[in-house]
Design an enzyme around this catalytic site. Structure first.
Site, PDB file in Angstrom:
ATOM      1  N   HIS A   1      34.180  30.197 -23.454  1.00  0.00           N
ATOM      2  CA  HIS A   1      34.627  29.277 -22.406  1.00  0.00           C
ATOM      3  C   HIS A   1      34.388  27.826 -22.837  1.00  0.00           C
ATOM      4  O   HIS A   1      35.295  26.980 -22.766  1.00  0.00           O
ATOM      5  CB  HIS A   1      33.870  29.580 -21.109  1.00  0.00           C
ATOM      6  N   GLU A   2      33.167  27.534 -23.299  1.00  0.00           N
ATOM      7  CA  GLU A   2      32.865  26.160 -23.716  1.00  0.00           C
ATOM      8  C   GLU A   2      33.608  25.804 -24.994  1.00  0.00           C
ATOM      9  O   GLU A   2      34.003  24.644 -25.178  1.00  0.00           O
ATOM     10  CB  GLU A   2      31.353  25.990 -23.903  1.00  0.00           C
ATOM     11  N   PRO A  53      27.193   0.355  -4.469  1.00  0.00           N
ATOM     12  CA  PRO A  53      26.773   1.759  -4.415  1.00  0.00           C
ATOM     13  C   PRO A  53      25.253   1.873  -4.361  1.00  0.00           C
ATOM     14  O   PRO A  53      24.525   0.914  -4.655  1.00  0.00           O
ATOM     15  CB  PRO A  53      27.342   2.360  -5.717  1.00  0.00           C
ATOM     16  N   PRO A  54      24.738   3.041  -3.987  1.00  0.00           N
ATOM     17  CA  PRO A  54      23.279   3.224  -3.961  1.00  0.00           C
ATOM     18  C   PRO A  54      22.671   3.081  -5.354  1.00  0.00           C
ATOM     19  O   PRO A  54      23.250   3.512  -6.350  1.00  0.00           O
ATOM     20  CB  PRO A  54      23.108   4.657  -3.430  1.00  0.00           C
ATOM     21  N   THR A 106      18.381  -4.085  -2.749  1.00  0.00           N
ATOM     22  CA  THR A 106      17.067  -4.403  -2.184  1.00  0.00           C
ATOM     23  C   THR A 106      16.203  -5.148  -3.195  1.00  0.00           C
ATOM     24  O   THR A 106      15.425  -6.033  -2.824  1.00  0.00           O
ATOM     25  CB  THR A 106      16.368  -3.107  -1.735  1.00  0.00           C
TER      26      THR A 106
END
Length: 709
Positions: free
Chosen positions: A439-440, A218-219, A224
């Site tokens: 909601h949380e 993955p990136p 490199t």
């Protein structure tokens, strides 16, 4: 030849400056003799040119001393006495006859004792030079073009030459000591270096040097960086270039550069050639609608021939890196070209700790910094992410003018990277704050009461990124596979926020805040049915082929590989799983209604709750008191505090004092409910301390598309 070319490239002299120097040299070489000739001519005695009639007059006055006849039509000579004209004396003259000199004129000159001579006309040498000068310049110009195309200094004509850069010994070296968290990849590459340093050691048993090594991952995982470490450790010539450097606007340039690259490699063998992002030139041939890109395919064909063609490239190892190995041509991946594929994946807990130690070597760390704790709290992060955390921590420390980087700086940087940047300038109405808090709280209650889920690490209603609130959780250990119970619990947790809104505010008052939760839950349920075989009705059957995209060329058109009945069955199973998760979340929240209220009220008061505070609320214990801002001084002793600092206001907001230590809070984590294919693996921080209270700031209206975590 290659050494000379590489030195020219390393000097970096612009081509146009070389051209200007060459042009200046040739112009000086041509103009200097002309200027010198004109100067010498200017030093000669002045010569008077007069008509033939004046010549006859001077001849009659016996003032002609000598005459030279040139080609019978021009006479040059000397006067016996200087002739004065316009204030200047002339001792020589020149005149032109109307035709060839006659015998009578010759006899008259002889009678007057004039010295008579004759010679054919001679063209001056500089007239030949002026005539030939345009041709000389044209020949020199073409000679310069040929030299530059064969490897001269002007890069504008080096279309067919490789852009590979030879890593010189003066380049700062990166060694394997600078690489951490990829032990297996380092071991594979160290063996390649041993091949280069001592090929006889492996060749005595019949082994051969690997022709190619492909770094896949993955990136940000360090592909490199590993190549840089190989360049620093190998002690051999190392050429590096990008896959996009091959193909440009001219046809045939890519294949020519591949040939030139391997010719340079052969002249420096044994050596290593590194091509970064090789997928730019190595994509599957014939890919895409309407056929492939001919120029790119020619470049790939030449690369295939150079790696393993009719002529062997002994001693040249090709090292390449890509994060899109699925799009590479199969002929490029076969043994004999890329003999090894080294996977550089995201690091585990131990690897993350080692990476943090590498990046923290240059930071002045405070005594309370524990890199092991930070590593446990950053699951799924790559080496680039960890380097960014160290950099952000240093910036946070510099922002508060600290001498060392503390643990609080690392925690703040971790929250910023994993959860997003706090948007305390965002203005929320009291109704929006209350809705976000419930909601949380719904997410948090499900995470606390559903068995098997990851422990809740942090709950906040401070907007971060595009979310108005976040509920984050940390797994107890790195997780590589997921059970059906865990996935069903995640679905239940995703629906916890919407169910809490429905219970508190009613079904008609729900908002768009659960949009991201519903989207992720739907994706997770569909993969459970179509890919993981977790539906009894569908069975152990993989449905659909979502990985193969049209632009890759594996399928020129999208085709439907399932029947209408199966598609309908899949939709029914997905809906059934989602409905069961929604109903399960409702049952848990109705049973834990009191805990839901407690957590929501705590969020409205404190805005952020960490792991220890959530555990206290879950056990029914009160939270520690928060220090209030001391009252302002008043002119009268015993004056009451400023009403703006009291808890009760028209909007119900509470002002909380910001303590020394800034806005650093508990350890940052990845958002708890994530897609099951890319669920971040998060470790729990057992040594987390209580967060510092933070001051509330003025806020803007939220983005209508913003969702709650």
């Amino acid at each position: 030849m290659a050494d000379r070319d590489s030195k020219r490239q390393d000097k970096g002299t612009p081509g146009w400056s070389r051209l200007s120097r060459a042009a200046s040299f040739w112009m000086l070489l041509v103009l200097l003799p002309l200027l010198l000739f004109n100067f010498l001519r200017g030093e000669e005695d002045p010569q008077y040119e007069f008509s033939f009639s004046e010549f006859r007059t001077q001849l009659a006055e016996d003032n002609i001393h000598s005459v030279k006849v040139i080609e019978g039509v021009t006479m040059e000579g000397e006067f016996r006495r200087p002739l004065e004209r316009d204030g200047q004396e002339y001792s020589e003259f020149e005149t032109h006859l109307l035709g060839p000199i006659s015998d009578g004129l010759i006899e008259e000159l002889e009678e007057r004792g004039v010295i008579l001579t004759g010679e054919p006309e001679q063209t001056p040498w500089w007239t030949f030079l002026i005539t030939a000068l345009p041709w000389i310049i044209l020949i020199l110009f073409w000679f310069w073009i040929i030299r530059t195309m064969q490897g001269g200094g002007n890069k504008a004509f080096q279309f067919g030459r490789s852009k590979a850069k030879l890593i010189s010994p003066d380049t700062p070296k990166v060694t394997f000591d600078d690489v951490a968290g990829a032990d297996e990849a380092k071991h594979e590459l160290e063996e390649i270096i041993e091949f280069l340093k001592d090929p006889k050691r492996f060749g005595r048993l019949g082994g051969r040097l690997p022709k190619g090594v492909l770094l896949v991952g993955p990136p940000g995982t360090g592909k490199t960086l590993l190549a840089k470490a190989v360049a620093g450790e190998a002690g051999r010539p190392f050429f590096q270039m990008s896959g996009s450097d091959f193909v440009e606007m001219f046809v045939g340039v890519g294949a020519s550069r591949v040939r030139d690259l391997f010719e340079q490699g052969k002249s420096h063998a044994p050596c290593i050639i590194f091509i970064d992002e090789i997928d730019a030139v190595g994509r599957h041939r014939g890919a895409g609608l309407g056929g492939g890109h001919d120029e790119r395919e020619q470049t790939l064909n030449q690369l295939l021939v150079e790696m393993d063609g009719f002529e062997a490239n002994e001693g040249v190892i090709l090292l390449a890196a890509t994060n899109r190995v699925d799009v590479l041509d199969p002929a490029l991946l076969r043994p004999g070209r890329f003999d090894r594929q080294v996977v550089v994946d995201a690091p585990d807990v131990k690897g993350r700790e080692m990476i943090l130690r590498v990046h923290a070597r240059k930071l002045p760390l405070a005594g309370d910094v524990d890199l092991q704790v930070i590593a446990k709290g950053t699951p799924g992060l790559s080496g680039a992410d960890l380097a960014n955390i160290c950099n952000e921590a240093a910036l946070l420390a510099a922002r508060r003018d600290a001498e060392t980087v503390s643990m609080a700086d690392f925690e703040g940087a971790k929250d910023k990277i994993m959860l997003g940047t706090e948007r305390r300038s965002l203005v929320l109405t009291e109704n929006e704050r209350k809705l976000t808090a419930y909601h949380e709280a719904g997410h948090a209650v499900i995470g606390l009461r559903v068995p098997g889920l990851d422990p809740i690490h942090k709950v906040t209603i401070v907007p971060r990124g595009r979310a108005l609130g976040i509920t984050a959780s940390l797994p107890e250990e790195d997780r590589h596979s997921y059970t059906k119970d865990w996935l069903e619990g995640q679905l239940c947790m995703l629906y916890g926020g919407r169910v809490a809104e429905e219970m508190i505010f009613g079904p008609d008052k729900v908002t768009t805040g659960a949009g991201n939760d519903i989207e992720r839950a739907t994706q997770m349920a569909r993969r459970m049915v179509t890919r993981f075989g977790m539906s009894d009705a569908v069975g152990l059957m993989a449905i659909g082929d979502s990985d193969h995209q049209v632009f890759l060329g594996r399928e020129m058109t999208q085709k439907r590989d399932i029947s209408e009945h199966t598609a309908q069955l899949v939709d029914q199973e997905v809906k059934r799983i989602l409905d069961e998760a929604h109903e399960r979340a409702r049952e848990v929240l109705e049973r834990e209604r009191e805990l839901l209220e407690v957590i929501a009220q705590a969020l409205l008061e404190r805005e952020t709750l960490n792991r220890d505070e959530i555990d206290l609320l879950s056990d029914g214990e009160p939270l520690p008191q928060i220090e209030r801002e001391p009252p302002l001084t008043s002119a009268e002793p015993g004056a009451s505090p400023d009403p703006s600092l009291s808890e009760a206001g028209d909007d119900g907001k509470k002002e909380i004092r910001e303590t020394a230590g800034g806005e650093a809070e508990g350890p940052g984590t990845a958002v708890g409910a994530a897609d099951e294919d890319s669920t971040p693996e998060v470790e729990e921080d057992e040594s987390a301390s209580l967060p510092s209270p933070t001051a509330r700031r003025a806020r803007r209206d939220p983005d209508p598309d913003a969702s709650r975590g």
